[in-house]
Design a protein around this motif. Structure first.
Motif, PDB file in Angstrom:
ATOM      1  N   ARG A  12       1.238   2.493  -1.555  1.00  0.00           N
ATOM      2  CA  ARG A  12       2.159   3.371  -0.821  1.00  0.00           C
ATOM      3  C   ARG A  12       1.934   3.278   0.682  1.00  0.00           C
ATOM      4  NH1 ARG A  12       0.993   6.710  -4.931  1.00  0.00           N
ATOM      5  NH2 ARG A  12      -0.140   8.262  -3.740  1.00  0.00           N
ATOM      6  N   LEU A  13       0.677   3.140   1.085  1.00  0.00           N
ATOM      7  CA  LEU A  13       0.377   2.968   2.511  1.00  0.00           C
ATOM      8  C   LEU A  13       1.016   1.679   3.027  1.00  0.00           C
ATOM      9  CD1 LEU A  13      -3.421   3.912   2.574  1.00  0.00           C
ATOM     10  CD2 LEU A  13      -1.493   5.357   3.257  1.00  0.00           C
ATOM     11  N   ALA A  14       0.872   0.606   2.263  1.00  0.00           N
ATOM     12  CA  ALA A  14       1.432  -0.679   2.688  1.00  0.00           C
ATOM     13  C   ALA A  14       2.960  -0.615   2.735  1.00  0.00           C
ATOM     14  CB  ALA A  14       0.956  -1.785   1.747  1.00  0.00           C
ATOM     15  N   ASP A  15       3.569   0.072   1.768  1.00  0.00           N
ATOM     16  CA  ASP A  15       5.027   0.241   1.774  1.00  0.00           C
ATOM     17  C   ASP A  15       5.481   0.972   3.042  1.00  0.00           C
ATOM     18  OD1 ASP A  15       5.229  -0.969  -0.714  1.00  0.00           O
ATOM     19  OD2 ASP A  15       5.387   0.923  -1.820  1.00  0.00           O
ATOM     20  N   ALA A  16       4.740   2.020   3.393  1.00  0.00           N
ATOM     21  CA  ALA A  16       5.096   2.820   4.577  1.00  0.00           C
ATOM     22  C   ALA A  16       4.960   1.984   5.849  1.00  0.00           C
ATOM     23  CB  ALA A  16       4.211   4.060   4.655  1.00  0.00           C
TER      24      ALA A  16
END
Length: 261
Positions: A12-16
């Motif tokens: 999720r961090l990488a997506d953001a």
């Protein structure tokens, strides 16, 4: 080590970060330049802020070490280490070989690492004790029977001081230097993890530059260490080696140590 929640969070961090970075790459969106900031500055800051918001909400006890915004002390003994854009020069030159680096450190050692390329949509995930994946498929380093057959990469000669540069060239001279690659930052470590490079050698790296790389390279069968062959941790001095075939470790360390003036 079972860190399923942390792995899901890292995705999720990488997506953001991807969502924050992509509009600024090659200036594809009309950007209001705040204080004449460059697109990389805006992308970097927005990506880190987006990641920090998620971490603050979901893992409030964990510390955060970010390249742009600094350190938030935690209470858990764990730290997330963030580098939203590793490879500023590549980003500004429109080359999609920069990356977002996300690492989870426990007691000063990296146990989870993500190298994410927002434009090519490639995500390497490394985790202590598990095979590294590229977009969910296993990634493996390649065998390198002899140093003379090795392909070496480094971000650039201008990042070495004279002393370190002599050592690097002593190592490079023993490899297949016609194939040596310059530039690439974190992307070199990612391609080493998929068997396209044999050695990456750099100096002057900070914790946020190398923490995420360690689980990715090691989970793919490679080894990461400093120039003496010692494991990397929060106190390492920034002399970094990645070697795809651990059988070449001693050769590489020895070649680095001896140079002739």
């Amino acid at each position: 080590m079972k860190l399923d929640a942390e792995i899901a969070l890292a995705h999720r961090l990488a997506d953001a970060a991807r969502a924050a970075i992509r509009p600024y790459f090659r200036g594809s969106v009309a950007i209001e330049r705040k204080d004449d900031a460059s697109p990389v500055t805006l992308a970097d800051r927005e990506a880190e802020e987006a990641m920090r918001r998620i971490l603050a909400a979901e893992m409030p006890a964990d510390g955060i070490v970010g390249e742009e915004i600094g350190i938030s002390e935690g209470t858990s003994g764990r730290q997330w280490v963030l580098d939203p854009i590793d490879g500023t020069a590549a980003f500004l030159a429109g080359r999609p070989i920069f990356g977002t680096l996300i690492a989870l450190m426990i007691d000063g050692f990296p146990v989870l690492g993500v190298i994410d390329q927002a434009i090519t949509e490639e995500r390497w995930l490394g985790m202590a004790g598990q095979p590294t994946t590229l977009n969910g498929r296993p990634a493996r380093t390649r065998v390198c029977p002899d140093l003379s057959a090795a392909t070496i990469g480094t971000t650039g000669p201008h990042y070495f001081d004279d002393h370190d540069g002599d050592h690097f060239m002593a190592l490079a001279a023993k490899t297949d230097h016609r194939r040596m690659v310059m530039g690439g930052d974190c992307y070199n470590y990612a391609t080493l993890a998929t068997g396209q490079l044999d050695i990456v050698c750099e100096a002057g790296l900070k914790l946020h530059d190398f923490a995420a790389l360690v689980p990715v390279v090691e989970g793919a069968g490679g080894v990461m260490c400093d120039w003496n062959g010692d494991p990397l941790h929060a106190g390492s001095d920034g002399h970094v080696l990645a070697i795809g075939d651990p059988a070449r470790l001693d050769d590489v360390v020895e070649a680095l140590a001896c140079h002739h003036h």
